[in-house]
Motif scaffolding. Structure first.
Motif, mmCIF file in Angstrom:
data_model
loop_
_atom_site.group_PDB
_atom_site.id
_atom_site.type_symbol
_atom_site.label_atom_id
_atom_site.label_comp_id
_atom_site.label_asym_id
_atom_site.label_seq_id
_atom_site.Cartn_x
_atom_site.Cartn_y
_atom_site.Cartn_z
ATOM 1 N N GLU A 54 0.812 -1.218 0.000
ATOM 2 C CA GLU A 54 0.000 0.000 0.000
ATOM 3 C C GLU A 54 0.848 1.273 0.000
ATOM 4 O O GLU A 54 0.435 2.301 -0.541
ATOM 5 C CB GLU A 54 -0.929 0.009 1.218
ATOM 6 N N PHE A 55 2.032 1.213 0.627
ATOM 7 C CA PHE A 55 2.834 2.420 0.784
ATOM 8 C C PHE A 55 4.167 2.336 0.028
ATOM 9 O O PHE A 55 5.173 2.899 0.450
ATOM 10 C CB PHE A 55 3.040 2.723 2.269
ATOM 11 N N SER A 56 4.147 1.620 -1.101
ATOM 12 C CA SER A 56 5.257 1.601 -2.055
ATOM 13 C C SER A 56 4.673 1.708 -3.447
ATOM 14 O O SER A 56 3.495 1.389 -3.669
ATOM 15 C CB SER A 56 6.056 0.302 -1.950
ATOM 16 N N ASP A 57 5.510 2.134 -4.383
ATOM 17 C CA ASP A 57 5.102 2.132 -5.784
ATOM 18 C C ASP A 57 5.315 0.729 -6.328
ATOM 19 O O ASP A 57 6.424 0.350 -6.693
ATOM 20 C CB ASP A 57 5.938 3.140 -6.578
ATOM 21 N N THR A 58 4.244 -0.066 -6.358
ATOM 22 C CA THR A 58 4.377 -1.475 -6.758
ATOM 23 C C THR A 58 4.614 -1.638 -8.259
ATOM 24 O O THR A 58 4.908 -2.735 -8.721
ATOM 25 C CB THR A 58 3.127 -2.276 -6.340
ATOM 26 N N ASN A 59 4.509 -0.557 -9.026
ATOM 27 C CA ASN A 59 4.839 -0.622 -10.455
ATOM 28 C C ASN A 59 6.336 -0.501 -10.706
ATOM 29 O O ASN A 59 6.812 -0.747 -11.818
ATOM 30 C CB ASN A 59 4.115 0.484 -11.229
ATOM 31 N N SER A 60 7.083 -0.112 -9.687
ATOM 32 C CA SER A 60 8.528 0.030 -9.834
ATOM 33 C C SER A 60 9.195 -1.337 -9.819
ATOM 34 O O SER A 60 8.729 -2.268 -9.149
ATOM 35 C CB SER A 60 9.084 0.884 -8.692
ATOM 36 N N PRO A 63 12.337 -2.579 -4.969
ATOM 37 C CA PRO A 63 11.501 -2.787 -3.783
ATOM 38 C C PRO A 63 11.365 -1.508 -2.958
ATOM 39 O O PRO A 63 12.255 -0.649 -2.956
ATOM 40 C CB PRO A 63 12.268 -3.856 -2.996
ATOM 41 N N ASN A 64 10.256 -1.381 -2.262
ATOM 42 C CA ASN A 64 10.039 -0.291 -1.287
ATOM 43 C C ASN A 64 10.185 1.106 -1.883
ATOM 44 O O ASN A 64 10.625 2.043 -1.218
ATOM 45 C CB ASN A 64 11.028 -0.411 -0.106
ATOM 46 N N THR A 65 9.813 1.255 -3.164
ATOM 47 C CA THR A 65 9.985 2.549 -3.813
ATOM 48 C C THR A 65 8.939 3.548 -3.324
ATOM 49 O O THR A 65 7.772 3.212 -3.139
ATOM 50 C CB THR A 65 9.882 2.390 -5.349
ATOM 51 N N CYS A 232 21.150 2.401 1.696
ATOM 52 C CA CYS A 232 21.265 1.065 2.309
ATOM 53 C C CYS A 232 21.041 0.046 1.202
ATOM 54 O O CYS A 232 21.513 0.225 0.089
ATOM 55 C CB CYS A 232 20.281 0.907 3.464
ATOM 56 N N GLY A 233 20.306 -1.033 1.469
ATOM 57 C CA GLY A 233 19.997 -1.998 0.426
ATOM 58 C C GLY A 233 18.825 -1.564 -0.431
ATOM 59 O O GLY A 233 18.877 -1.582 -1.653
ATOM 60 N N SER A 234 17.733 -1.140 0.228
ATOM 61 C CA SER A 234 16.527 -0.768 -0.539
ATOM 62 C C SER A 234 15.779 0.412 0.064
ATOM 63 O O SER A 234 14.586 0.561 -0.160
ATOM 64 C CB SER A 234 15.588 -1.977 -0.630
ATOM 65 N N GLY A 259 16.569 4.625 -4.199
ATOM 66 C CA GLY A 259 16.928 3.420 -4.960
ATOM 67 C C GLY A 259 17.958 2.572 -4.235
ATOM 68 O O GLY A 259 17.972 1.345 -4.340
ATOM 69 N N SER A 260 18.841 3.250 -3.500
ATOM 70 C CA SER A 260 19.895 2.613 -2.713
ATOM 71 C C SER A 260 20.661 1.549 -3.521
ATOM 72 O O SER A 260 20.704 1.609 -4.744
ATOM 73 C CB SER A 260 19.319 2.046 -1.405
ATOM 74 N N TRP A 261 21.271 0.586 -2.829
ATOM 75 C CA TRP A 261 22.160 -0.341 -3.529
ATOM 76 C C TRP A 261 21.419 -1.252 -4.503
ATOM 77 O O TRP A 261 21.987 -1.711 -5.494
ATOM 78 C CB TRP A 261 22.969 -1.182 -2.539
ATOM 79 N N THR A 262 20.147 -1.514 -4.262
ATOM 80 C CA THR A 262 19.394 -2.362 -5.195
ATOM 81 C C THR A 262 19.363 -1.732 -6.578
ATOM 82 O O THR A 262 19.429 -2.434 -7.592
ATOM 83 C CB THR A 262 17.955 -2.591 -4.694
ATOM 84 N N GLU A 263 19.281 -0.418 -6.643
ATOM 85 C CA GLU A 263 19.332 0.279 -7.932
ATOM 86 C C GLU A 263 20.769 0.434 -8.410
ATOM 87 O O GLU A 263 21.119 0.040 -9.524
ATOM 88 C CB GLU A 263 18.676 1.657 -7.798
ATOM 89 N N TRP A 264 21.617 0.993 -7.549
ATOM 90 C CA TRP A 264 22.998 1.315 -7.941
ATOM 91 C C TRP A 264 23.778 0.064 -8.344
ATOM 92 O O TRP A 264 24.520 0.053 -9.323
ATOM 93 C CB TRP A 264 23.702 2.022 -6.774
#
Length: 273
Positions: A54-60, A63-65, A232-234, A259-264
């Protein structure tokens, strides 16, 4: 209260405050692979704050965007949250995902929000009232987001900062991940860290699921006059480090690299150390 945290004693004494809303921001699974022993109970009257859905952009693809301001406001209203609500967030690991929920309210312009220090484990330890988790429908709230973009950083802004060194970038991951001594828990990610970043593992700032004292935190957290970016991670445990700086009353501008490390770590063209 300027302090970003409250004690279980304080919450227990204010349970009857008509504007108070307690949010359970626990996550069912986490990258730390830590399981809570409190899977089926909640603080009496708590409402579930679903960070993952509910409180993340699930289309991204990440995770946890951060969700849009409108999506956040709609989900908050569905929980019965109003613009004048006083919000206490907690999680079942003590301090883990609740600071993320706190930061989400902050970036959406809601200032009356606090993290419960020690979370559900401390609440249970103090023998305060709990109940079986229950899903309820709430009268629609009137919450409106007032988005604060300065609390959020993109990979492009982090990349520029490597050269300009305008801000200090703090990585909240464990030291072995920061130093590429262990593989990342998410598949397909490179190991290492963003050039120029410093490592302050979030676990170093906690003891028994509670924040260290202000005096202890001041010995751990480096300070200068630069803005602070947190990674951090996400984007979850970075918020723990951010709150630690709030606890030592550090006035520097602070932002989360969402985005943190999951993106980078998955973008080959971005530099790593």
């Amino acid at each position: 209260m300027k302090n970003p945290i409250v004690s279980t004693k304080w919450l227990n004494e204010h349970l009857d405050d008509p504007d108070l809303i307690i949010l359970d921001a626990s996550q069912q699974v986490n990258q730390a692979k830590v399981e809570s022993q409190y899977q089926d109970i909640q603080i009496k009257g708590a409402r579930y704050f679903d960070i993952k859905n509910e409180f993340s952009d699930t289309n991204s693809s990440l995770p946890n965007t951060l969700p849009s301001a409108d999506a956040f406001a709609k989900a908050a209203r569905n929980l019965g949250i109003n613009n004048d609500s006083k919000i206490i967030v907690y999680d079942s690991l003590g301090i883990y995902s609740s600071p993320r929920a706190w930061w989400l309210f902050k970036i959406m312009g809601h200032s009356t929000v606090w993290v419960l220090d020690g979370g559900l484990p401390e609440w249970v330890k103090q023998a305060y009232e709990v109940e079986k988790i229950k899903k309820l429908d709430y009268a629609l709230g009137n919450f409106v987001s007032k988005f604060k973009p300065e609390l959020f950083k993109t990979k492009e802004q982090i990349l520029v900062n490597i050269t300009t060194k305008e801000a200090v970038l703090i990585d909240a991951r464990s030291q072995d991940r920061f130093l590429a001594e262990t593989p990342e828990p998410r598949e397909g990610l490179r190991s290492g860290h963003i050039p120029g970043s410093i490592n302050i593992p979030y676990t170093d700032l906690l003891h028994d699921g509670k924040f260290l004292s202000k005096e202890e935190l001041e010995k751990i957290l480096p300070q200068d006059n630069k803005p602070l970016f947190f990674s951090c991670g996400s984007g979850v445990t970075a918020c723990i480090d951010l709150i630690a700086y709030e606890l030592i009353e550090n006035k520097n501008p602070k932002a989360i690299y969402d985005g943190s490390w999951t993106e980078w770590g998955q973008i080959e063209s971005l530099p790593i150390e």
